[in-house]
Design a protein around this motif. Sequence first.
Motif, PDB file in Angstrom:
ATOM      1  N   GLU A 177       0.518  12.557   1.066  1.00 25.69           N
ATOM      2  CA  GLU A 177       0.197  11.751  -0.111  1.00 25.69           C
ATOM      3  C   GLU A 177      -0.159  10.324   0.291  1.00 25.69           C
ATOM      4  O   GLU A 177      -1.100   9.723  -0.248  1.00 25.69           O
ATOM      5  N   GLN A 178       0.589   9.762   1.254  1.00 25.27           N
ATOM      6  CA  GLN A 178       0.330   8.390   1.683  1.00 25.27           C
ATOM      7  C   GLN A 178      -1.036   8.283   2.365  1.00 25.27           C
ATOM      8  O   GLN A 178      -1.802   7.347   2.117  1.00 25.27           O
ATOM      9  N   ARG A 179      -1.377   9.251   3.208  1.00 26.64           N
ATOM     10  CA  ARG A 179      -2.684   9.214   3.872  1.00 26.64           C
ATOM     11  C   ARG A 179      -3.816   9.380   2.858  1.00 26.64           C
ATOM     12  O   ARG A 179      -4.874   8.755   2.981  1.00 26.64           O
ATOM     13  N   ALA A 180      -3.598  10.243   1.856  1.00 29.10           N
ATOM     14  CA  ALA A 180      -4.627  10.432   0.826  1.00 29.10           C
ATOM     15  C   ALA A 180      -4.851   9.144   0.058  1.00 29.10           C
ATOM     16  O   ALA A 180      -5.995   8.790  -0.279  1.00 29.10           O
ATOM     17  N   MET A 181      -3.767   8.415  -0.219  1.00 29.13           N
ATOM     18  CA  MET A 181      -3.900   7.145  -0.933  1.00 29.13           C
ATOM     19  C   MET A 181      -4.713   6.146  -0.111  1.00 29.13           C
ATOM     20  O   MET A 181      -5.584   5.441  -0.629  1.00 29.13           O
ATOM     21  N   LEU A 210       0.817  -1.212   0.000  1.00 32.11           N
ATOM     22  CA  LEU A 210       0.000   0.000   0.000  1.00 32.11           C
ATOM     23  C   LEU A 210       0.854   1.266   0.000  1.00 32.11           C
ATOM     24  O   LEU A 210       0.309   2.370   0.082  1.00 32.11           O
ATOM     25  N   ARG A 211       2.149   1.132  -0.092  1.00 26.79           N
ATOM     26  CA  ARG A 211       3.021   2.303  -0.004  1.00 26.79           C
ATOM     27  C   ARG A 211       3.076   3.072  -1.315  1.00 26.79           C
ATOM     28  O   ARG A 211       3.146   2.474  -2.390  1.00 26.79           O
ATOM     29  N   THR A 212       3.070   4.387  -1.207  1.00 25.79           N
ATOM     30  CA  THR A 212       3.294   5.215  -2.392  1.00 25.79           C
ATOM     31  C   THR A 212       4.770   5.156  -2.747  1.00 25.79           C
ATOM     32  O   THR A 212       5.613   4.810  -1.909  1.00 25.79           O
ATOM     33  N   PRO A 213       5.144   5.500  -3.986  1.00 24.47           N
ATOM     34  CA  PRO A 213       6.568   5.498  -4.350  1.00 24.47           C
ATOM     35  C   PRO A 213       7.411   6.392  -3.448  1.00 24.47           C
ATOM     36  O   PRO A 213       8.537   6.017  -3.067  1.00 24.47           O
ATOM     37  N   ALA A 214       6.888   7.566  -3.081  1.00 22.59           N
ATOM     38  CA  ALA A 214       7.665   8.479  -2.244  1.00 22.59           C
ATOM     39  C   ALA A 214       7.861   7.916  -0.841  1.00 22.59           C
ATOM     40  O   ALA A 214       8.950   8.032  -0.249  1.00 22.59           O
TER      41      ALA A 214
END
Length: 282
Positions: free
Chosen positions: A188-192, A124-128
């Motif tokens: 960004e991670q929380r939004a995802m 579930l991790r974003t690239p950043a």
Amino acid sequence: MRPRSGPTVEHRVLAARLRTLRERAGVSLHAAARALDAHPATVRRIERAETGLDARQVRTLLDRYGVPAAEAEPIMTGLGAANLPGWWHEWRDAMEPWQQEVIGIESSASLVRTWHPALVPELLRTPAYAAALCRTRYPADTPARRDRRVELLGQRQRRLAERGATLWALLPAAALHTRVGDAGVMAEQRAMLAEAADRPHLTVQIVPLDAPPHPMTAVPPLHLLRVPVPEVGDRAVLETPGGRADVVDDPGTVMEHRIRLDGACAAAPHPGAPLPYDPPAP
């Protein structure tokens, strides 16, 4: 020779089929090895998918087991596909040794369940977010190798979604308070995660900060993988410190981990609940 990038599910299925045929014929490991003029360990490695499937050896074993042509020919025909390297082969420079086995199974899994006690689970991790973790976890890596690790994770996420496999993740709210990277990375991670509830085949449950202990409290990162073919049993992957992991295929032990995870999920808020996170005051 053991496949350099780990066996594919097709390879595992044929290897398991060979073991079943030997047992059905009542042929011992030693008797099978004599047919190959080899050591019993060679037969054991073939049946565990720890070495390539050599056509001459497979044909000899099928003959020794008295397998009729109608049953043997599909096995021989499938050798070519079973010996092909998996898509992840080109990424092996960015993989830990245990990941070769796990990704080989994950790539055909219909269900992946995952838990992390302190961070957002990797699928579930974003690239950043993943890149920031790599800088911390692999400080000795070159920037290029860390980039490869992030790219590999992106490939795994994309292929899982394209196959329509179900991903069910459980994580503590503390993971949303642990800053990985800067504030922008976390936002960004929380939004995802917030929009994950609208994604098909994806379930995310978050344990609130004030929740009581549950069956997964203090348990290291855990992944349960299910492949929809009877020859490949479920796997439990329990990560350990130092970038290692135990890959478990014993049905009883896998069931114990599943029961524990079931209990934690049952105690957690229903999927789709708002993220339990209050942003810091400006």
